[in-house]
Design an enzyme around this catalytic site. Sequence first.
Site, PDB file in Angstrom:
ATOM      1  N   ASP A 102       1.151  -1.461  -0.450  1.00 54.80           N
ATOM      2  CA  ASP A 102       0.540  -0.335   0.245  1.00 54.80           C
ATOM      3  C   ASP A 102       0.992   1.109   0.437  1.00 54.80           C
ATOM      4  OD1 ASP A 102      -2.058  -1.597   0.120  1.00 54.80           O
ATOM      5  OD2 ASP A 102      -2.430  -1.308   2.902  1.00 54.80           O
ATOM      6  N   TYR A 103       0.495   2.279  -0.530  1.00 56.37           N
ATOM      7  CA  TYR A 103       0.313   3.298  -0.691  1.00 56.37           C
ATOM      8  C   TYR A 103       1.482   3.883   0.772  1.00 56.37           C
ATOM      9  CZ  TYR A 103       0.813   8.673  -1.353  1.00 56.37           C
ATOM     10  OH  TYR A 103       1.618   9.850  -1.813  1.00 56.37           O
TER      11      TYR A 103
END
Length: 241
Positions: A102-103
């Site tokens: 994820d970011y």
Amino acid sequence: MERLQKVIAHAGIASRRKAEELIAEGRVKVNGKIVKEQGVKVSPSDKVEVDGIPVEREQPVYFLLYKPRGVLSAVSDDKGRQVVTDYFSEVEQRVYPVGRLDYDTSGLLILTNDGEFANLLMHPRNEVEKVYVAKVKGIPTKESLRTLQRGVKLEDGKTAPARAKVISADKKKQTAIIELVIHEGRNRQVRRMMEAIGHSVLKLKRERYGFLTLKGLSAGEGRELSAHEVKQLRTLATQKK
């Protein structure tokens, strides 16, 4: 000389099994001639096409990256945000991440241009272990950890059994550091698993992938995997569980 389906898989067009289907369907040409037989071998000078489109054959490369937070696990972004391939701008081959982080998640990410290798590692059936360390709100009870170990019901189905333990807890701040070991790769899986037992994730890092670790690397740094490491990963993903 390499098998035709392997060349197609290495180019990232399809998995080896799917490549075999493409060959059987008559959608693959070698030097302008349709090839339907399995196991045909081609040389680097042979021209391979799938659905009339030439297959670009690159030397396979394999990298490990310590992904920082705030970087996308993608090859490009229409909003101009930083992506993991920005760290490999000097690499001639078109590499892409194996799975994703994820970011807001940091940690170990593999990048390659070998489609077959990527598919092998990402398939849940192959059960490559991934070790995450999460800082969470609240302090999970032993029963909550047992829930993670048995598998958690999420909207896309129950997770496979995981291993979970509390590394440390801050009773004053009501936070805890949790180690979670899983082998699946669902979207935002660790965050959703922790939320399912009532603990939102404040910070998340993937510290290990199979036997690979981040030893010697700082966030944003990477290195090429050795031939031995690549072979070990293949063995790890294909061994009988």
